[in-house]
Design a protein around this motif. Structure first.
Motif, PDB file in Angstrom:
ATOM      1  N   SER A  67       0.863  -1.178   0.000  1.00 48.35           N
ATOM      2  CA  SER A  67       0.000   0.000   0.000  1.00 48.35           C
ATOM      3  C   SER A  67       0.898   1.226   0.000  1.00 48.35           C
ATOM      4  N   GLY A  68       0.301   2.384  -0.047  1.00 51.64           N
ATOM      5  CA  GLY A  68       1.097   3.597   0.058  1.00 51.64           C
ATOM      6  C   GLY A  68       0.830   4.571  -1.070  1.00 51.64           C
ATOM      7  N   GLU A  69       1.484   5.735  -0.956  1.00 51.14           N
ATOM      8  CA  GLU A  69       1.249   6.819  -1.917  1.00 51.14           C
ATOM      9  C   GLU A  69       2.372   6.949  -2.925  1.00 51.14           C
ATOM     10  N   VAL A  70       3.304   5.966  -2.891  1.00 50.99           N
ATOM     11  CA  VAL A  70       4.450   6.023  -3.810  1.00 50.99           C
ATOM     12  C   VAL A  70       4.426   4.787  -4.704  1.00 50.99           C
ATOM     13  N   LEU A  71       4.350   5.035  -6.012  1.00 51.67           N
ATOM     14  CA  LEU A  71       4.391   3.948  -6.985  1.00 51.67           C
ATOM     15  C   LEU A  71       5.822   3.881  -7.513  1.00 51.67           C
ATOM     16  N   VAL A  72       6.411   2.682  -7.499  1.00 50.62           N
ATOM     17  CA  VAL A  72       7.786   2.559  -7.994  1.00 50.62           C
ATOM     18  C   VAL A  72       7.785   1.607  -9.181  1.00 50.62           C
ATOM     19  N   ALA A  73       8.269   2.072 -10.323  1.00 47.65           N
ATOM     20  CA  ALA A  73       8.150   1.285 -11.553  1.00 47.65           C
ATOM     21  C   ALA A  73       9.471   1.233 -12.303  1.00 47.65           C
ATOM     22  N   GLY A  74       9.566   0.273 -13.214  1.00 52.35           N
ATOM     23  CA  GLY A  74      10.776   0.101 -14.027  1.00 52.35           C
ATOM     24  C   GLY A  74      10.980   1.245 -15.017  1.00 52.35           C
ATOM     25  N   LYS A  75      12.100   1.158 -15.689  1.00 46.49           N
ATOM     26  CA  LYS A  75      12.569   2.206 -16.605  1.00 46.49           C
ATOM     27  C   LYS A  75      11.572   2.554 -17.710  1.00 46.49           C
ATOM     28  N   ASN A  76      11.616   3.810 -18.156  1.00 49.22           N
ATOM     29  CA  ASN A  76      10.780   4.313 -19.270  1.00 49.22           C
ATOM     30  C   ASN A  76       9.297   4.218 -18.936  1.00 49.22           C
ATOM     31  N   PHE A  77       8.949   4.767 -17.801  1.00 48.07           N
ATOM     32  CA  PHE A  77       7.554   4.743 -17.358  1.00 48.07           C
ATOM     33  C   PHE A  77       6.738   5.806 -18.096  1.00 48.07           C
ATOM     34  N   GLY A  78       5.540   5.417 -18.522  1.00 47.90           N
ATOM     35  CA  GLY A  78       4.607   6.401 -19.102  1.00 47.90           C
ATOM     36  C   GLY A  78       4.837   6.707 -20.562  1.00 47.90           C
ATOM     37  N   CYS A  79       5.493   5.785 -21.295  1.00 50.93           N
ATOM     38  CA  CYS A  79       5.690   6.041 -22.713  1.00 50.93           C
ATOM     39  C   CYS A  79       4.358   5.832 -23.434  1.00 50.93           C
ATOM     40  N   GLY A  80       4.306   6.253 -24.680  1.00 52.02           N
ATOM     41  CA  GLY A  80       3.088   6.060 -25.446  1.00 52.02           C
ATOM     42  C   GLY A  80       2.275   7.323 -25.557  1.00 52.02           C
ATOM     43  N   SER A  81       0.980   7.205 -25.393  1.00 54.29           N
ATOM     44  CA  SER A  81       0.091   8.300 -25.760  1.00 54.29           C
ATOM     45  C   SER A  81       0.169   9.456 -24.769  1.00 54.29           C
ATOM     46  N   SER A  82      -0.347  10.612 -25.205  1.00 56.66           N
ATOM     47  CA  SER A  82      -0.255  11.808 -24.372  1.00 56.66           C
ATOM     48  C   SER A  82      -1.403  11.871 -23.377  1.00 56.66           C
ATOM     49  N   ARG A  83      -2.212  10.830 -23.325  1.00 60.13           N
ATOM     50  CA  ARG A  83      -3.423  10.901 -22.501  1.00 60.13           C
ATOM     51  C   ARG A  83      -3.098  11.258 -21.050  1.00 60.13           C
ATOM     52  N   GLU A  84      -3.667  12.368 -20.608  1.00 62.77           N
ATOM     53  CA  GLU A  84      -3.453  12.808 -19.233  1.00 62.77           C
ATOM     54  C   GLU A  84      -4.211  11.902 -18.273  1.00 62.77           C
ATOM     55  N   HIS A  85      -5.155  11.135 -18.840  1.00 61.77           N
ATOM     56  CA  HIS A  85      -5.918  10.175 -18.046  1.00 61.77           C
ATOM     57  C   HIS A  85      -4.983   9.254 -17.273  1.00 61.77           C
ATOM     58  N   ALA A  86      -3.783   9.001 -17.822  1.00 67.47           N
ATOM     59  CA  ALA A  86      -2.821   8.141 -17.122  1.00 67.47           C
ATOM     60  C   ALA A  86      -2.439   8.783 -15.787  1.00 67.47           C
ATOM     61  N   ALA A  87      -2.175  10.071 -15.821  1.00 65.78           N
ATOM     62  CA  ALA A  87      -1.837  10.771 -14.571  1.00 65.78           C
ATOM     63  C   ALA A  87      -3.050  10.852 -13.655  1.00 65.78           C
ATOM     64  N   TRP A  88      -4.222  11.084 -14.235  1.00 65.66           N
ATOM     65  CA  TRP A  88      -5.432  11.144 -13.395  1.00 65.66           C
ATOM     66  C   TRP A  88      -5.659   9.809 -12.714  1.00 65.66           C
ATOM     67  N   ALA A  89      -5.454   8.708 -13.460  1.00 63.46           N
ATOM     68  CA  ALA A  89      -5.681   7.376 -12.886  1.00 63.46           C
ATOM     69  C   ALA A  89      -4.728   7.142 -11.715  1.00 63.46           C
ATOM     70  N   ILE A  90      -3.480   7.538 -11.893  1.00 65.83           N
ATOM     71  CA  ILE A  90      -2.498   7.340 -10.830  1.00 65.83           C
ATOM     72  C   ILE A  90      -2.847   8.199  -9.614  1.00 65.83           C
ATOM     73  N   GLY A  91      -3.211   9.448  -9.874  1.00 71.96           N
ATOM     74  CA  GLY A  91      -3.595  10.342  -8.780  1.00 71.96           C
ATOM     75  C   GLY A  91      -4.867   9.861  -8.088  1.00 71.96           C
ATOM     76  N   ASP A  92      -5.830   9.449  -8.897  1.00 74.07           N
ATOM     77  CA  ASP A  92      -7.117   9.018  -8.347  1.00 74.07           C
ATOM     78  C   ASP A  92      -6.966   7.735  -7.525  1.00 74.07           C
ATOM     79  N   ALA A  93      -5.962   6.935  -7.855  1.00 71.59           N
ATOM     80  CA  ALA A  93      -5.705   5.717  -7.082  1.00 71.59           C
ATOM     81  C   ALA A  93      -4.945   6.032  -5.795  1.00 71.59           C
TER      82      ALA A  93
END
Ligand code: SF4
Lengths: 199, 465
Positions: A67-93
């Motif tokens: 659990s927690g408020e810090v997501l830790v992921a492998g290299k080159n995170f968030g590549c692909g489309s410009s959809r801001e929904h990705a950031a909203w999903a992470i924030g909303d979670a």
């Protein structure tokens, strides 16, 4: 809502996969909402749920030990489309910080615009964080934006991270870009008057 | 010290540049579509402010629209709602909309150029990463997020740090059967899906110069797939000939003045790039991807890398990707059966793409067990294809010519590839689930896709010419 970023001590959710693209973060079929809320449910949708909607037990977000408020992921995170929904999903979670050894540009911007801090660390520090959480799923990190430092609480290992000065001020104070741009209106009009063409 | 093309355009668009702050960059054209704009319009409403420059903002509906029976109401409720919101928002804020049923409707990156809205020297943004397409005209064009869409609607400006500059030279000439899509897939396979992150890329060299405008757009379109902020090509006579006479292009004395200015838009001989890469067009064969990011590509006759050839750190992601694709390391794709062929998307849905495919399939028939969707990029492309009789060629071959939109490029409408099926696609992304949950995508050129349509398998189009 208070958007100012304070020093954060939190346990972490590890997703040690490289090249996580925005289609994995939030698949396109969930982009149909017309507000910014509710995307968290579908964060990592296809990794998290089977087609019948039942949770996949082996995926980290379905494991209550993490659990927690810090997501830790492998290299080159968030590549692909410009959809801001990705950031909203992470924030909303409920995540306030994403740590990786490399971020795609547009994602980084989108995250910052939503008061989520992308912390880029070295490959070796990233592995230290993964190692810490492997040893103890409740391991915490401290993210200090003012000093631009991230620390693994259990070992005291620390690394600095970059953030541009402007965005840092915005995050620390809870301002956004539109507030700033609106204050420049007369400069913008002057610029327009100086251009004979629309190019 | 000379200046790069990028520097020349950037510098002439900086409204103010303050130390410690990103540059305030003026935007000449802002394209919007139904998916990434509703929250931005909402933001304006909450602040009680109008769209600052409605005449520099153009909207179309493309991502969600059905590609059959577009005259009927959209069946899927959420898609219908997004498209309706766009209609309401553009009406309320006074923005021009080329919505469903409008003769200019189409994929946002197809209609801008074909209407003469996209011009050299411009700064262009859109809440869509393939905005880089417009860079083919010698414009600075890049995708933005919804918060930035709101910024541009509110102020016609965006806050940006200047990216680094990269030049990619492609020397020599392409061989028969090899097209611009193969150039860009080849570059991405060479430098990886993150090889140009942080850069703005200028494509140059003999092979690029000899491409048509539409072929150049295909290259710039996929710049984002190697992580670049955008891609661009200096304008030349090919560019000016393409623009001249289009609906919104400058005319008369304005045209002459514009061309005089556009001719100054090139990188000076002594301009400094942060990185320069050089490739030879002769080395490029038709390309195909085998994995789940556009960097996992190869020549169509080559084999997927063997596990032993990879660094240890790369192996888990690679294996995961091949497991998703149900392919073996070290194997060949040539001869692999495909279930679907999708020719469309902002990468390859323009009239030249359709002409090229039609010329190749003329007199041939598709393989029995393959479904072939041809989705034109815009209403104008569709109309042109019908006028030239291309629709008849497709019909005779057993291809379905559908109506314009993004379609199976991202499967937001009904056009999804079923789970487990293989689709050879002219779009730009082979991510997991991109074309539908558990769909498997091979990216390739329109010619290579057409060859697969006829044979029902991954084929080397050069042997069929
Ligand atoms: S065709 Fe595909 S890549 Fe192009 S704008 Fe539409 S969804 Fe995006």
């Amino acid at each position: 809502m208070d958007k100012t970023f304070k020093t954060l001590v939190s346990s972490i959710v590890p997703v040690p996969i490289e090249n996580i693209d925005t289609d994995q973060i939030i698949p396109a079929r969930f982009l149909k909402a017309t507000t910014r809320d509710g995307f968290g449910e579908n964060l990592f949708r296809d990794w998290r749920y089977n087609e019948d909607g039942s949770p996949k037990q082996d995926f980290v977000l379905n494991n209550p030990i993490y659990s927690g408020e810090v997501l830790v992921a492998g290299k080159n995170f968030g590549c692909g489309s410009s959809r801001e929904h990705a950031a909203w999903a992470i924030g909303d979670a409920g995540f306030k910080v994403v740590v990786s050894s490399f971020f795609a540009d547009i994602f980084k911007n989108n995250a910052l615009n939503n008061f989520i801090l992308p912390v880029q660390v070295s490959e070796s520090f990233l592995h230290k964080i993964f190692a810490a959480v492997e040893k103890d799923p409740k391991a915490t990190v401290e993210v200090n934006l003012a000093d631009q430092k991230i620390t693994i609480s259990s070992t005291g290992e620390q690394e600095g991270f970059d953030i541009n000065a402007y965005k840092k001020t915005c995050l620390l104070n809870g301002y956004d870009d539109i507030d700033y741009l609106l204050s420049l209106r007369s400069d913008i009009e002057k610029y327009e008057a100086s251009r004979p063409f629309n190019f | 010290m000379g200046k790069t093309l990028f520097d020349k355009i950037w510098e002439s668009h900086v409204v103010t540049s303050q130390p410690g702050h990103p540059d305030v960059v003026y935007i000449n054209t802002h394209f919007i579509h139904e998916v990434t704009s509703p929250q931005a319009f909402d933001g304006l409403r909450k602040r009680g402010i109008p769209v600052f420059r409605t005449d520099k903002t153009r909207a179309t509906a493309d991502h969600n629209v059905p590609t059959l029976d577009q005259h009927l109401p959209i069946k899927e409720a959420l898609s219908r709602k997004q498209v309706e919101m766009l209609t309401q928002n553009t009406a309320e804020f006074g923005v021009e909309l080329y919505g469903l049923g409008h003769p200019y409707q189409g994929i946002v990156h197809v209609i801008g150029p074909e209407l003469g809205i996209t011009l050299p020297g411009m700064t262009i943004v859109c809440g869509d990463s393939h905005t880089s397409t417009h860079g083919a005209f010698g414009a600075i064009a890049f995708g933005i997020g919804t918060s930035e869409v709101e910024q541009v609607l509110a102020t016609q400006c965006i806050l940006q740090y200047k990216p680094k500059r990269m030049k990619i030279d492609i020397n020599g000439q392409l061989k028969p059967g090899v097209v611009s899509k193969d150039i860009i897939l080849y570059i991405i396979a060479k430098i990886s899906a993150s090889g140009a992150t942080g850069y703005f890329v200028e494509y140059a060299g003999e092979a690029i110069r000899s491409l048509s405008m539409e072929a150049r757009m295909t290259i710039c379109n996929m710049s984002i797939e190697m992580g670049a902020r955008g891609g661009m090509i200096a304008p030349d006579d090919v560019t000016f000939d393409y623009i001249k006479g289009r609906e919104f292009a400058p005319q008369g004395a304005d045209w002459d003045k514009a061309v005089a200015y556009w001719k100054t838009l090139y990188s000076d001989a002594d301009a400094n790039f942060d990185t320069v890469l050089t490739f030879d067009a002769n080395d490029i064969e038709p390309q195909i991807t085998y994995g789940t990011n556009p960097g996992m590509g190869m020549g169509v006759t080559e084999s997927i890398p063997a596990l032993e050839s990879l660094e240890d750190s790369e192996k888990p992601s690679f294996s995961k990707s091949l497991a998703y694709m149900d392919l073996q390391p070290g194997s060949q794709l040539l001869g692999k059966k495909v279930d679907y062929v999708f020719i469309g998307s902002c990468t390859n849905s323009r009239i030249e793409d359709l002409r090229q495919v039609a010329a190749f399939v003329q007199g041939k028939k598709k393989a029995d067990d393959v479904i072939v969707w041809i989705v034109p990029g815009s209403k104008q492309v569709e109309a042109q294809a019908i006028e030239e009789g291309i629709d008849k060629v497709f019909e005779a071959a057993g291809f379905q010519l559908r109506q314009p939109g993004c379609s199976a490029c991202l499967g937001m409408n009904e056009d999804k590839i079923p789970a487990g099926k293989y689709c050879i696609s002219t779009s730009n992304r082979n991510f997991e689930g991109r074309q539908g949950p558990n769909a498997r995508t091979f990216l390739a050129s329109p010619l290579t896709a057409a060859a697969a349509a006829i044979t029902g398998r991954v084929a080397d189009v050069r042997e069929m010419l």
